[in-house]
Design a protein around this motif. Structure first.
Motif, mmCIF file in Angstrom:
data_model
loop_
_atom_site.group_PDB
_atom_site.id
_atom_site.type_symbol
_atom_site.label_atom_id
_atom_site.label_comp_id
_atom_site.label_asym_id
_atom_site.label_seq_id
_atom_site.Cartn_x
_atom_site.Cartn_y
_atom_site.Cartn_z
ATOM 1 N N PRO A 1 -4.498 6.915 -3.388
ATOM 2 C CA PRO A 1 -4.243 6.458 -4.750
ATOM 3 C C PRO A 1 -5.535 6.249 -5.529
ATOM 4 C CG PRO A 1 -2.960 5.187 -3.172
ATOM 5 C CD PRO A 1 -3.912 6.015 -2.382
ATOM 6 N N ARG A 2 -5.515 6.613 -6.794
ATOM 7 C CA ARG A 2 -6.673 6.430 -7.668
ATOM 8 C C ARG A 2 -6.863 4.952 -7.978
ATOM 9 N NH1 ARG A 2 -3.980 9.832 -12.379
ATOM 10 N NH2 ARG A 2 -3.043 10.720 -10.503
ATOM 11 N N TYR A 3 -8.076 4.604 -8.370
ATOM 12 C CA TYR A 3 -8.318 3.247 -8.873
ATOM 13 C C TYR A 3 -7.884 3.200 -10.322
ATOM 14 C CZ TYR A 3 -10.901 2.093 -4.704
ATOM 15 O OH TYR A 3 -11.225 1.843 -3.407
ATOM 16 N N ALA A 4 -7.249 2.120 -10.690
ATOM 17 C CA ALA A 4 -6.872 1.943 -12.082
ATOM 18 C C ALA A 4 -8.138 1.632 -12.880
ATOM 19 C CB ALA A 4 -5.865 0.814 -12.205
ATOM 20 N N THR A 5 -8.392 2.414 -13.923
ATOM 21 C CA THR A 5 -9.583 2.171 -14.756
ATOM 22 C C THR A 5 -9.265 1.069 -15.764
ATOM 23 O OG1 THR A 5 -8.854 3.805 -16.366
ATOM 24 C CG2 THR A 5 -10.289 4.583 -14.574
ATOM 25 N N LEU A 6 -10.323 0.464 -16.299
ATOM 26 C CA LEU A 6 -10.126 -0.631 -17.256
ATOM 27 C C LEU A 6 -9.299 -0.181 -18.470
ATOM 28 C CD1 LEU A 6 -10.625 -3.597 -17.773
ATOM 29 C CD2 LEU A 6 -12.762 -2.981 -18.926
ATOM 30 N N PRO A 7 -9.643 0.966 -19.089
ATOM 31 C CA PRO A 7 -8.793 1.397 -20.233
ATOM 32 C C PRO A 7 -7.322 1.557 -19.831
ATOM 33 C CG PRO A 7 -10.782 2.751 -20.075
ATOM 34 C CD PRO A 7 -10.785 1.867 -18.871
ATOM 35 N N PRO B 1 0.801 -1.236 0.000
ATOM 36 C CA PRO B 1 0.000 0.000 0.000
ATOM 37 C C PRO B 1 0.833 1.285 0.000
ATOM 38 C CG PRO B 1 -0.842 -1.552 1.640
ATOM 39 C CD PRO B 1 0.404 -2.163 1.069
ATOM 40 N N PHE B 2 1.953 1.291 0.700
ATOM 41 C CA PHE B 2 2.776 2.505 0.723
ATOM 42 C C PHE B 2 3.419 2.763 -0.646
ATOM 43 C CE2 PHE B 2 2.580 1.309 5.185
ATOM 44 C CZ PHE B 2 2.286 2.524 5.776
ATOM 45 N N CYS B 3 3.679 1.681 -1.403
ATOM 46 C CA CYS B 3 4.233 1.842 -2.752
ATOM 47 C C CYS B 3 3.184 2.438 -3.686
ATOM 48 C CB CYS B 3 4.706 0.501 -3.311
ATOM 49 S SG CYS B 3 5.949 -0.310 -2.313
ATOM 50 N N GLU B 4 1.924 2.036 -3.488
ATOM 51 C CA GLU B 4 0.835 2.587 -4.289
ATOM 52 C C GLU B 4 0.750 4.101 -4.098
ATOM 53 O OE1 GLU B 4 -2.485 0.038 -3.185
ATOM 54 O OE2 GLU B 4 -3.420 0.518 -5.110
ATOM 55 N N ILE B 5 0.900 4.518 -2.851
ATOM 56 C CA ILE B 5 0.874 5.957 -2.548
ATOM 57 C C ILE B 5 2.047 6.643 -3.248
ATOM 58 C CG2 ILE B 5 1.119 7.647 -0.675
ATOM 59 C CD1 ILE B 5 -0.335 5.572 1.161
ATOM 60 N N ALA B 6 3.193 5.960 -3.305
ATOM 61 C CA ALA B 6 4.376 6.521 -3.967
ATOM 62 C C ALA B 6 4.130 6.687 -5.463
ATOM 63 C CB ALA B 6 5.591 5.628 -3.710
#
Lengths: 249, 310
Positions: A183-189, A37-42
């Motif tokens: 962190p944002r959610y990764a969208t399908l596109p 999770p901390f990497c996602e924030i990075a």
């Protein structure tokens, strides 16, 4: 300016791990793995800096088994421009990871490296600071706010007594704390797009780094189990227990 | 063989966590020396020399250490490191900033957050938010270690007769500069050193309610105040209140969890408390699984009743 973001593949934070019966480690077979999770924030912070035109390119890098490619694709779905995997089956300890990352920094010459403050598996909280030392760079750990202007990053850090703001000369290392961003959610596109982004693979030997572990895990144990106690009926019963049984008030 | 403890201090006095690290260093065996890297810090050095078990204090007094920045601190440790087999720091925001830099500069592994010394090479440390304890052995000639304060008793602040030796301070690294600090001012005991902690979670609903409901209880018990990550994320209280895997690790005599459901990340920070009380309206909340005394009910009624009855 390029930003390098190291990301780690770890057991998902919702999983409660079990110690193996033979005490050699924790059982991670068939357990859900995710980006730390901390990497996602990075990654999110680096992508925001590129969106603000502070950075020109965000490079995600991971070290470990071949499945770390998924973690890199995940980072690229959030918005990293390309990925680098340093592939090895050897158990990587923070000093070895810092050395591998230094080799990548020497190649890519980023102006900033943003890392998670700790990984939720080994809870070491070392890699960013070690990388900073190996590079001779300044560091701002546990960041809750980052502003980059010219060749200085002004970073607010979460410390034991409250918050502290430091200015670090770039290039530098920043490690993220929980409240830096969401962190944002990764969208399908974007997930689809990420599959086509460049992903280079190296071996530690290609980078001239010896990753032999310095620490040996002799055994892993369950922590002492805490027995759940009793439910008390009301406040009076609670006070009675605390005064006469536990004797803590 | 001698062990070097990196002191955390505010120039005038030692921070409490330093005393726990000195105990861990004593448990390893051999002489215990303390490095005080500060500015006008002779009072902190004198205090360190009085601590039981300390035989020598190295004082590096320089404006370069005025703001306790990790780049200069780590360089200072490395400058005196040659004489030591073990270098220990508290697992606090300060120690975590300095120790890994020291380890990397010495090309040694670091062992984080130890909770037990098995022998001079072998230590126990929690992993996976404390859901497992790993026993690790280092093959390095120098061990760089951070120490979880709650796992080692504080060394006595008197009884020592260490000498204070001035050492040459390193130059300012020039890599970072201090801008400002917002330190939470509180008359209460420090969270990691408190005997009693009153801690609140999302169940309190707002920062106003957190203060309105929990402050009288904390006042009555002379307790420190803590919070779950959810309460900090929601802005009820500042970040330094957070108890948990990535916040503060606490082990008071009494921990009162109010409106905290008990995520594993929170339990990781408080499950070594001697007595845990949970007040929560959800009878199935995981916090009841670790609480010695659980009260299922509305915290907005129960806590004021508790205050009135104490």
């Amino acid at each position: 300016m390029k930003i390098l973001v190291p990301v780690k593949r770890v057991v998902d934070y919702n999983v409660k791990v079990r110690v193996k019966a033979d005490n050699t480690g924790v059982d991670i077979a068939n357990v859900k793995m995710s980006m730390n999770p901390f990497c996602e924030i990075a990654v999110e912070e680096a992508v925001r800096l590129r969106e603000k035109s502070v950075a020109t390119e965000v490079i995600a890098v991971s070290a470990g088994v071949v499945q770390c490619q998924e973690t890199l694709r995940n980072a690229m779905a959030i918005g990293a421009d390309r990925g680098i995997l340093i592939e090895t089956d050897v158990e990587l300890q923070p000093l070895a990871v810092a050395k591998l990352l230094k080799a990548i920094v020497d190649k890519e010459q980023p102006g900033l490296v943003i890392l998670g403050k700790q990984a939720i598996d080994d809870d070491a909280n070392q890699t960013g600071q070690m990388l900073a030392a190996l590079l001779g760079w300044g560091q701002a750990t546990f960041a809750s706010k980052v502003e980059v202007a010219g060749d200085v990053a002004t970073v607010t850090r979460e410390i034991d007594g409250g918050a502290e703001t430091v200015a670090i000369k770039l290039p530098a290392i920043i490690t993220t704390d929980l409240r830096l961003n969401e962190p944002r959610y990764a969208t399908l596109p974007n997930i689809m797009k990420a599959k086509k982004k460049q992903l280079d693979i190296f071996k530690p030997a290609d980078l001239g780094v010896d990753v032999t572990p310095r620490l040996t895990t002799l055994r892993v144990d369950e922590p002492p189990k805490r027995q759940g106690g009793v439910k008390v009926a009301d406040v009076a019963a609670l006070i009675d227990k605390l005064k006469n049984e536990a004797k803590v008030i | 063989m001698a062990n070097l403890v990196i002191a955390e201090h505010d120039h005038g006095s030692l921070k409490a966590a330093t005393l726990n690290v000195i105990s861990a260093a004593s448990a390893i065996g051999g002489d215990v020396h303390v490095l005080v890297a500060g500015h006008n810090a002779s009072a902190a050095a004198a205090a360190a020399a009085q601590v039981a078990g300390v035989s020598k204090v190295l004082l590096a007094d320089s404006a370069a250490h005025a703001n306790l920045l990790p780049e200069s601190a780590a360089a200072q440790v490395v400058a005196v490191a040659a004489a030591y087999s073990h270098i220990l720091a508290p697992a606090t925001a300060y120690g975590k900033g300095v120790a890994p830099r020291v380890a990397a500069l010495l090309d040694k592994a670091q062992i984080s957050d130890i909770i037990k010394v098995v022998d001079a090479d072998t230590f126990v440390r929690p992993i996976y938010a404390g859901n497992a304890y790993a026993t690790v052995k280092s093959s390095d000639s120098v061990k760089v270690v951070t120490v979880r304060g709650t796992a080692f008793a504080a060394a006595a602040t008197s009884g020592g007769s260490g000498t204070v030796e001035n050492v040459m301070a390193v130059a300012d690294s020039g890599l970072s500069t201090f801008v400002s600090a917002e330190i939470t001012k509180s008359e209460r005991p420090e969270l990691t050193a408190a005997k009693i902690i009153v801690s609140g979670g999302r169940g309190l609903g707002s920062g106003e309610k957190y203060r309105e409901v929990l402050t009288p209880l904390a006042d009555k018990l002379n307790a420190a105040m803590g919070a779950s990550r959810a309460a900090v994320d929601a802005g009820f209280v500042p970040n330094d209140y957070q108890v948990g895997q990535t916040g503060k690790i606490v082990a008071p005599d009494l921990y009162i969890a109010v409106g905290i459901s008990g995520a594993i990340q929170h339990l990781a920070g408080m499950k070594d408390s001697k007595v845990i009380v949970a007040i929560n309206k959800d009878p199935d909340a995981p916090i009841f699984g670790v609480a010695d005394y659980g009260l299922v009910g509305d915290l907005f009624e129960a806590v004021p009743q508790l205050v009135a009855a104490l």
